[in-house]
Design a protein around this motif. Structure first.
Motif, PDB file in Angstrom:
ATOM      1  N   ASN A  50     -16.638 -77.275 -20.847  1.00 13.45           N
ATOM      2  CA  ASN A  50     -17.728 -78.159 -21.256  1.00 13.45           C
ATOM      3  C   ASN A  50     -17.502 -78.693 -22.663  1.00 13.45           C
ATOM      4  O   ASN A  50     -17.691 -79.889 -22.937  1.00 13.45           O
ATOM      5  N   VAL A  51     -17.074 -77.808 -23.561  1.00  8.85           N
ATOM      6  CA  VAL A  51     -16.781 -78.213 -24.940  1.00  8.85           C
ATOM      7  C   VAL A  51     -15.620 -79.201 -24.974  1.00  8.85           C
ATOM      8  O   VAL A  51     -15.590 -80.127 -25.787  1.00  8.85           O
ATOM      9  N   ALA A  52     -14.668 -79.026 -24.037  1.00  5.75           N
ATOM     10  CA  ALA A  52     -13.498 -79.910 -23.980  1.00  5.75           C
ATOM     11  C   ALA A  52     -13.811 -81.256 -23.351  1.00  5.75           C
ATOM     12  O   ALA A  52     -12.946 -82.126 -23.290  1.00  5.75           O
ATOM     13  N   GLY A  53     -15.042 -81.411 -22.858  1.00  2.39           N
ATOM     14  CA  GLY A  53     -15.449 -82.704 -22.316  1.00  2.39           C
ATOM     15  C   GLY A  53     -15.315 -82.852 -20.822  1.00  2.39           C
ATOM     16  O   GLY A  53     -15.438 -83.965 -20.302  1.00  2.39           O
ATOM     17  N   LEU A  68     -17.739 -72.766 -20.264  1.00  2.00           N
ATOM     18  CA  LEU A  68     -18.184 -73.185 -21.594  1.00  2.00           C
ATOM     19  C   LEU A  68     -17.068 -73.912 -22.329  1.00  2.00           C
ATOM     20  O   LEU A  68     -17.293 -74.963 -22.951  1.00  2.00           O
ATOM     21  N   ILE A  69     -15.854 -73.359 -22.256  1.00  2.00           N
ATOM     22  CA  ILE A  69     -14.703 -73.993 -22.904  1.00  2.00           C
ATOM     23  C   ILE A  69     -14.459 -75.377 -22.292  1.00  2.00           C
ATOM     24  O   ILE A  69     -14.203 -76.354 -23.009  1.00  2.00           O
TER      25      ILE A  69
END
Length: 228
Positions: A106-109, A103-104
């Motif tokens: 994914n949020v970081a791109g 998830l982290i």
């Protein structure tokens, strides 16, 4: 309970485990120099390399404690009466931790496109069992948590025992990684991997103590960590 033979057992176990790891690296050196006819990276040898701690535990238990030592070791491996909540935490904890990391990322791109869309449940179960047998847990945890940890705990506190075992765990892996060029060996790897092993050593110690000393739970936890 502390046994005066513990210190000899600890020293012999670490020497044997490290010796087997270094020997595996030595086989690659001989092979690269044209002095070895077989390939140490072959499937059978690749599987055997991960069983150094277990082989060291069996040998040390037999030499230092005799049949009673082997019976005690087996008792920890066969200790299956574990709290269902503790067992669920050992299996699901690493998986949930990995999901948080994903998830982290994914949020970081980071591109999270899966390599495959789905895997059947029976295959997932078989993969889990494969990881237990071929990716380290059974080959390592019989030694690390089944043999070494209880003796470190008997002689020292849980903090010292966890740190020392984490350091030995780290050192044992390095010759295997150097031999197979499995990872890029640079300062970042050494520092992060050292911290990783010590941190997970504390986690394993917590589960070991909560389970009453089950090496089987350590095998499950190690498998779940690799599987995740």
């Amino acid at each position: 309970m502390y046994d005066r033979r513990n210190n000899r057992a600890i020293g012999l176990f670490i020497a044997l485990a490290m010796g087997l790891s270094l020997s595996y690296w030595g086989l690659f050196i001989l092979h690269d120099g044209g002095l070895l006819a077989f390939d140490p990276a072959a499937d059978a040898m690749g599987l055997l390399r991960g069983y150094g701690p277990t082989l060291a535990a069996l040998a040390t238990a037999a030499v230092i404690y005799g049949r009673q030592g082997l019976r005690d070791l087996w008792a920890r491996i066969a200790m299956w009466r574990i709290s269902p909540r503790l067992l669920a935490l050992a299996i699901l904890g690493p998986l949930l931790g990995s999901l948080v990391l994903l998830l982290i990322a994914n949020v970081a791109g980071v591109d999270m496109t899966p390599a495959s869309q789905s895997v059947p449940i029976p295959k997932l179960i078989l993969i889990f069992l494969f990881f237990a047998i071929a990716d380290g847990p059974i080959g390592e945890e019989v030694g690390w948590r089944g043999f070494l940890l209880p003796r470190l705990l008997a002689a020292h506190g849980s903090i010292f025992a966890s740190v020392l075992l984490g350091l030995v765990w780290f050192a044992w892996h390095i010759p295997l990684y150097v031999a197979t060029d499995k990872v890029e060996l640079d300062l970042v790897f050494f520092v992060s991997y050292l911290l990783n092993n010590v941190a997970f050593s504390f986690i394993h110690t917590w589960f070991f103590l909560r389970s009453g000393g089950s090496a089987l739970l350590s095998i499950v936890l190690h498998t779940a960590g690799n599987y995740s």
